[in-house]
Design a protein around this motif. Structure first.
Motif, PDB file in Angstrom:
ATOM      1  N   GLN A 821       0.832  -1.209   0.000  1.00 55.10           N
ATOM      2  CA  GLN A 821       0.000   0.000   0.000  1.00 55.10           C
ATOM      3  C   GLN A 821       0.864   1.255   0.000  1.00 55.10           C
ATOM      4  O   GLN A 821       0.586   2.214  -0.731  1.00 55.10           O
ATOM      5  N   ALA A 822       1.928   1.269   0.800  1.00 55.81           N
ATOM      6  CA  ALA A 822       2.814   2.441   0.854  1.00 55.81           C
ATOM      7  C   ALA A 822       3.458   2.710  -0.499  1.00 55.81           C
ATOM      8  O   ALA A 822       3.717   3.869  -0.862  1.00 55.81           O
ATOM      9  N   LEU A 823       3.714   1.634  -1.261  1.00 61.80           N
ATOM     10  CA  LEU A 823       4.367   1.785  -2.558  1.00 61.80           C
ATOM     11  C   LEU A 823       3.447   2.420  -3.606  1.00 61.80           C
ATOM     12  O   LEU A 823       3.910   2.779  -4.694  1.00 61.80           O
ATOM     13  N   ILE A 861      -5.893  -4.707   5.708  1.00 57.39           N
ATOM     14  CA  ILE A 861      -5.822  -3.249   5.522  1.00 57.39           C
ATOM     15  C   ILE A 861      -6.819  -2.566   6.441  1.00 57.39           C
ATOM     16  O   ILE A 861      -6.512  -1.538   7.065  1.00 57.39           O
ATOM     17  N   ARG A 862      -8.010  -3.125   6.548  1.00 61.64           N
ATOM     18  CA  ARG A 862      -9.015  -2.517   7.426  1.00 61.64           C
ATOM     19  C   ARG A 862      -8.573  -2.561   8.890  1.00 61.64           C
ATOM     20  O   ARG A 862      -8.772  -1.602   9.643  1.00 61.64           O
ATOM     21  N   LYS A 863      -7.959  -3.681   9.314  1.00 63.49           N
ATOM     22  CA  LYS A 863      -7.469  -3.773  10.686  1.00 63.49           C
ATOM     23  C   LYS A 863      -6.391  -2.739  10.961  1.00 63.49           C
ATOM     24  O   LYS A 863      -6.361  -2.099  12.019  1.00 63.49           O
ATOM     25  N   LEU A 864      -5.482  -2.590   9.993  1.00 66.29           N
ATOM     26  CA  LEU A 864      -4.403  -1.606  10.155  1.00 66.29           C
ATOM     27  C   LEU A 864      -4.964  -0.204  10.302  1.00 66.29           C
ATOM     28  O   LEU A 864      -4.504   0.575  11.137  1.00 66.29           O
ATOM     29  N   LYS A 865      -5.947   0.104   9.494  1.00 64.31           N
ATOM     30  CA  LYS A 865      -6.540   1.439   9.546  1.00 64.31           C
ATOM     31  C   LYS A 865      -7.236   1.656  10.887  1.00 64.31           C
ATOM     32  O   LYS A 865      -7.099   2.724  11.523  1.00 64.31           O
ATOM     33  N   ALA A 866      -7.970   0.683  11.345  1.00 64.22           N
ATOM     34  CA  ALA A 866      -8.674   0.804  12.624  1.00 64.22           C
ATOM     35  C   ALA A 866      -7.680   0.971  13.771  1.00 64.22           C
ATOM     36  O   ALA A 866      -7.889   1.771  14.690  1.00 64.22           O
ATOM     37  N   VAL A 893      -9.772   9.503   3.627  1.00 62.32           N
ATOM     38  CA  VAL A 893      -9.993   9.555   2.174  1.00 62.32           C
ATOM     39  C   VAL A 893      -8.904   8.772   1.448  1.00 62.32           C
ATOM     40  O   VAL A 893      -9.182   7.988   0.516  1.00 62.32           O
ATOM     41  N   GLU A 894      -7.659   8.947   1.846  1.00 64.86           N
ATOM     42  CA  GLU A 894      -6.552   8.310   1.131  1.00 64.86           C
ATOM     43  C   GLU A 894      -6.615   6.786   1.247  1.00 64.86           C
ATOM     44  O   GLU A 894      -6.418   6.074   0.254  1.00 64.86           O
ATOM     45  N   LEU A 899      -7.386   1.643  -1.303  1.00 64.00           N
ATOM     46  CA  LEU A 899      -7.985   0.311  -1.369  1.00 64.00           C
ATOM     47  C   LEU A 899      -8.547   0.052  -2.763  1.00 64.00           C
ATOM     48  O   LEU A 899      -8.368  -1.038  -3.331  1.00 64.00           O
ATOM     49  N   LEU A 900      -9.198   1.050  -3.337  1.00 65.35           N
ATOM     50  CA  LEU A 900      -9.710   0.905  -4.709  1.00 65.35           C
ATOM     51  C   LEU A 900      -8.566   0.715  -5.698  1.00 65.35           C
ATOM     52  O   LEU A 900      -8.680  -0.086  -6.645  1.00 65.35           O
ATOM     53  N   GLN A 901      -7.459   1.425  -5.496  1.00 65.18           N
ATOM     54  CA  GLN A 901      -6.316   1.273  -6.402  1.00 65.18           C
ATOM     55  C   GLN A 901      -5.755  -0.149  -6.358  1.00 65.18           C
ATOM     56  O   GLN A 901      -5.438  -0.741  -7.393  1.00 65.18           O
TER      57      GLN A 901
END
Length: 1008
Positions: A821-823, A861-866, A893-894, A899-901
């Motif tokens: 994701q960071a990349l 990804i969702r866990k990381l965001k939470a 927003v990002e 996630l869509l990308q």
């Protein structure tokens, strides 16, 4: 159009009429040949008098109609012989007929009223309210009025009195100020008569209440127009022993009847509307209040403009004792209003709104409300009255010209400025009067018809090329009003501190301090000290400063921090005052001075950058001075500067010097709005400014890194490093979305050159990366550029630099979903271009995985965001206003877009971008997200990014939350397009917009 030349005897008449100013001599000749006027057809006295009027054709038609309405030949002869024989009557009657079609119509309806113009005694020259009251009483209750309805009798008597005012006006017996006072006195007498009729119709109501009518606006100030609403406020009290509610009901009925008597249309037309909308709560409030109710409202709820309106309050009719009690009770509040926070801002805001509400097609024709119009004079005078009238009772006049004279006498306005403003105001009011007089219609627009302009010009005595001369004089006076409006507040301040013998009465230090406080300066003593340092003396520099400062001070005062603007201006002037181009630039390039004032008062960042290199002021005056430069141009300049420097530290200092200047260019352009975005909360294209700042700062940082890389390599290895070396931008740097205070998130990648020892190459790459970081973080007066490499494999525990092969091995075996994701934001920014591109080819399969993300990766990804939401928000931070990590902020927003990308980038090329807004637009175009949701996310991201930029511009250091300090918060609000005093609206808007964005995130990212 050429007129046909008549033959014979008529030819001489035709020529004579042309010479006397008739535009249609054929029609005029026919009128003179008519039976009624035939006796005076060749009378040179009459023709001379007609030729002296504003419109000889109109005057002659009116005279012919009036003579015809006399009926019997004897009556016609009496009128004509009196007109020819009596010069005062001749000038008055013909003057009115040539200036006013409406009053000619009145004379035709009432053919004996011409006789009211015969009297020419001293008392007739300047009648006041008592004389008008007598005249109206005779017309209503006297012999002629007794047989007519009261409303009709009142209208007829009013027009008869108006006839005399107009006659004195057009003949020059009275000047415009005296005519306006007479009109106000006639209005006062009319209100009193209408009130008397109302009492007469309902004596029961009159018996239970005391009712006072307070004159407001132009009527209150005794400066009324010919056709204008008469502004009033009603105050009532119950008579002894009467229930208050019952008394108020009775007073309301009386007031309403009186208003209808004046406003209604009858067979005799109308007089004027009586407008009570200046009362507390306006149309929503009760028509009549008690004195205590008025006081309670003004003590608690009234706005600045309502106290400004009370400047003109005077007891006008009804119970004058009660009216005086009202004025006396409210006067102290009026003279304390200048002590309110945001007082001047409130007054100016009201003035701006008046101008903004003028239809675009009418702005250039507006005599009253447009720029350089009457309202500019009135607002300026009233503002100065309210500021200085606190301690100087001589300024407390309700009449604009009297107040202006008092301001000049007290030294609050320069005498020359006051005289020029007085002349302009009189000219504009005269224009307004003559325009209204023609048809007795309420208008403040200059006519467009050539014939009307000609009549208007002649009414002012302009006979040579009247239309062109009128236009020139009008425009000159309007420009003069605008110029004086800008300087009225500030020129006396300079006179107070400049050591000059001006012959003017000067502001005292106390008065100057009052004015500066009212204009928003928190430290008036320091401000006066700065003004004295800048403007005192007889040098050319001081003289230019005295020319510049009135306008600059106005711009500073219109900012969130006038003190900082003035202090910064003094610092810049001290640094550049001896350079020949600096003051000349500000004096001769209007945009440069305004741009400088806005930059210096908009916060700390731009002024700090400028004060480290004041010569950058020149950017503010150049035609392309605020245009962002390309990355290639910046890199070329930086590398050239590095090449000329002696040693790595000097080379990096040169690169940072370029960065400082370019940061100032970007910040100044952003503050001024040079990126093509209209700064207002209602405007939806703020993304253009955010994109422009992000691109400019990212390009600048990339060029600076290129310079630091060149300096680090040259210091030890000359021109050839034993390994190829590239810098990869990450995060907002790679996305070209940097804000002013962002770190440079990077990865370092290298590849040994052919034949080079791998260990030596690795050591060289490590040394170069460390040296770049050291050089860019050296203590300096220039802004630092911290390098953050924590997004590298294994984070801080991993090597600072890796080979391309090492990156490939790590990502193949160990890479976690967050690293992929960071990349998404990775983009080469400096160093070996080909190596950088190969790195991008390496990571594309990771960030845009074939067939998208699996369910497990999405859950991760969702866990990381939470977890990030729970752990990274600073303690005590308000999650509803944190721009980066808060609800609906940048991170929300990002992550949703990213996630869509990762899910669809493999199949949709438009998603393969490092920029958030581009990716969001591509997702919308591919129908991955609906229009409303996409707009909601974009609006929230742009707003949060602008907040971060605003905080850095204002405070000079980065921040993700709104400032606590009131002035700083006001400056952030101003940058974001909110008018002074609307900070609460800004915070409400921010919470609303981000709350909506969070709802989209909950659905689109978390799948709620």
């Amino acid at each position: 159009m050429a007129l046909p030349a008549p033959q014979g005897r008529r030819s001489s008449t035709f020529t004579r009429l042309l010479r006397h100013g008739f535009t249609d001599p054929s029609a005029a000749g026919e009128l003179l040949d008519s039976p009624g006027l035939a006796p005076v057809r060749d009378d040179s006295v009459l023709l001379e008098a007609l030729g002296a009027t504003a419109d000889p054709d109109l005057a002659l038609r009116g005279l012919a109609r009036l003579v015809e309405r006399q009926g019997e030949p004897d009556a016609q002869q009496t009128l004509l012989s009196t007109v020819v024989a009596a010069k005062p009557l001749r000038d008055r009657l013909l003057g009115v007929l040539g200036a006013s079609e409406a009053l000619a119509d009145h004379l035709v309806r009432h053919p004996q009223d011409w006789q009211s113009l015969v009297t020419y005694e001293s008392v007739d020259l300047h009648p006041t309210t008592p004389e008008f009251e007598l005249a109206l009483a005779e017309g209503i209750w006297g012999e002629h009025g007794a047989v007519r309805p009261r409303a009709d009798a009142l209208r007829t008597a009013y027009r008869r009195a108006l006839l005399g005012i107009a006659a004195r006006d057009v003949c020059g017996t009275t000047d415009v100020a005296e005519a306006a006072a007479e009109l106000a006195d006639l209005a006062t007498a009319t209100i009193r008569a209408a009130l008397e009729i109302s009492y007469e119709e309902a004596p029961g109501d009159a018996a239970v209440c005391r009712l006072a009518v307070i004159g407001m606006g132009k009527c209150g100030g005794r400066e009324l127009n010919y056709v204008s609403d008469v502004d009033v406020i009603f105050v009532a009290e119950a008579k002894e022993g009467v229930d208050e509610a019952k008394a108020l009901q009775a007073a309301t009925r009386i007031a309403a009847r009186m208003m209808r008597l004046c406003s209604d249309n009858t067979a005799e037309g109308t007089i004027w509307p009586v407008d009570a909308n200046l009362r507390p709560e306006g149309r929503n409030g009760p028509l009549v209040r008690t004195l205590s109710s008025h006081l309670a409202y003004y003590q608690r709820w009234a706005k600045t403009w309502e106290f400004q309106a009370l400047l003109k309050a005077r007891p006008m009719a009804g119970d004058l004792g009660l009216g005086q009690e009202y004025v006396d009770a409210l006067a102290p509040m009026v003279w304390e209003v200048a002590e309110r926070e945001n007082f001047v801002a409130d007054v100016r805001q009201m003035r701006r709104r008046v101008v903004e509400n003028i239809p675009a097609a009418q702005v250039e024709r507006e005599l009253k409300l447009g720029p350089g119009g009457l309202r500019d004079v009135e607002f300026a005078v009233q503002l100065l009255q309210l500021v200085h009238g606190r301690s100087d009772a001589t300024l407390r006049s309700a009449t604009t010209l009297d107040a202006l004279a008092a301001l000049a006498a007290g030294g609050y306005v320069g005498r020359q400025d006051a005289a020029a403003l007085d002349a302009a105001y009189r000219f504009l009011r005269t224009l307004e009067h003559r325009i209204q007089l023609f048809r007795m219609r309420r208008t403040h627009l200059m006519p467009e018809d050539e014939g009307e302009l000609r009549r208007l010009a002649r009414s002012l005595g302009l006979r040579t090329e009247p239309v062109d001369t009128l236009r020139k004089e009008w425009k000159w006076h309007a420009r003069e009003v605008r110029r004086l409006h800008e300087k009225l507040f500030y020129r006396p301040l300079l006179d107070a501190v400049a050591t000059l013998e001006t012959g003017e009465t000067r502001l005292s230090a106390r008065a100057a301090g009052h004015r500066l406080e009212a204009l928003g300066y928190a430290d008036p003593v320091a401000a006066l000290r700065h003004l004295e340092a800048l403007a005192s003396g007889v040098t050319r520099k001081a003289a230019i400063q005295r020319t510049l400062l009135p306008v600059l001070l106005a711009w500073f005062a219109d900012s969130a921090d006038p003190d900082a603007g003035l202090l910064n201006f003094r610092k810049v002037s001290d640094a550049l005052g001896k350079t020949p181009w600096y003051l000349r630039l500000l004096r001769d390039e209007g945009a440069a001075a305004e741009n400088l004032a806005r930059v210096l008062s908009a916060g700390r960042l731009a002024p700090d950058l400028l004060l480290r290199a004041p010569e950058a002021v020149a950017l503010l005056g150049a035609a392309d001075g605020l245009q962002a430069r390309s990355r290639a141009a910046l890199e070329q300049e930086v590398l050239a500067a590095v090449g000329r420097a002696d040693g790595a530290e000097a080379a990096t200092a040169a690169a940072r010097g370029v960065r400082r200047r370019e940061l100032f260019r970007t910040a100044a352009a952003d503050v001024i709005g040079a990126y093509g975005t209209e700064y207002s909360p209602a405007h939806t294209d703020h993304g253009r400014s955010v994109d422009a700042v992000g691109s400019a700062v990212s390009d600048l940082n990339a060029a600076t890194l290129a310079g630091a890389l060149r300096a680090a390599v040259r210091a030890q290895w000359g021109d050839t490093l034993p390994t190829r070396f590239a810098v990869i931008g990450m995060g907002r740097f790679g996305g070209r979305e940097l804000s002013y205070g962002s770190d440079a998130d990077v990865l370092f990648v290298h590849e040994p050159r052919e034949g080079a020892d791998e260990q030596e190459a690795a050591q060289a790459a490590q040394a170069v990366a460390n040296e770049m970081r050291r050089l860019l973080e050296l203590p300096s007066s220039d802004p630092p550029l911290p390098i953050d490499a924590d997004l590298r494999p294994e984070g801080r525990s991993g090597p600072l630099v890796r080979t391309l092969a090492s990156y490939a091995a790590y990502y193949r075996r160990w890479s976690l979903v967050w690293e992929s994701q960071a990349l998404l934001r990775a983009e080469p920014v400096a160093g070996d271009t080909e190596l950088g591109q190969r790195f991008i080819e390496l990571i594309d399969p990771l960030r845009y995985p074939a067939e998208g993300l699996g369910d497990e990766a999405v859950r991760e990804i969702r866990k990381l965001k939470a977890r990030m939401e729970a752990e990274r928000l600073p303690r005590g931070a308000d999650p509803t206003t944190h721009a980066k990590l808060g609800r609906g902020g940048l991170s929300d927003v990002e992550w949703t877009v990213q996630l869509l990308q990762m899910q669809h980038g493999w199949e949709i090329p438009g998603l393969r971008t490092t920029r958030t807004r581009e990716a969001l637009a591509a997702a919308h175009a591919a129908e991955l997200i609906g229009t409303e949701d996409a707009q909601t996310l974009d609006e929230a991201w742009v707003l949060a990014a602008r907040v971060r930029n605003a905080v850095m511009l204002v405070r000079g250091r980065p921040g993700d939350t709104f400032p606590v300090d009131g002035r700083e918060l006001a400056a952030v609000a101003r940058y974001l397009g909110y008018e002074e005093g609307h900070v609460g609206e800004l915070l409400d808007d921010y919470r609303r917009i981000t709350r909506r964005a969070r709802s989209v995130v909950e659905e689109r990212f978390y799948g709620a």
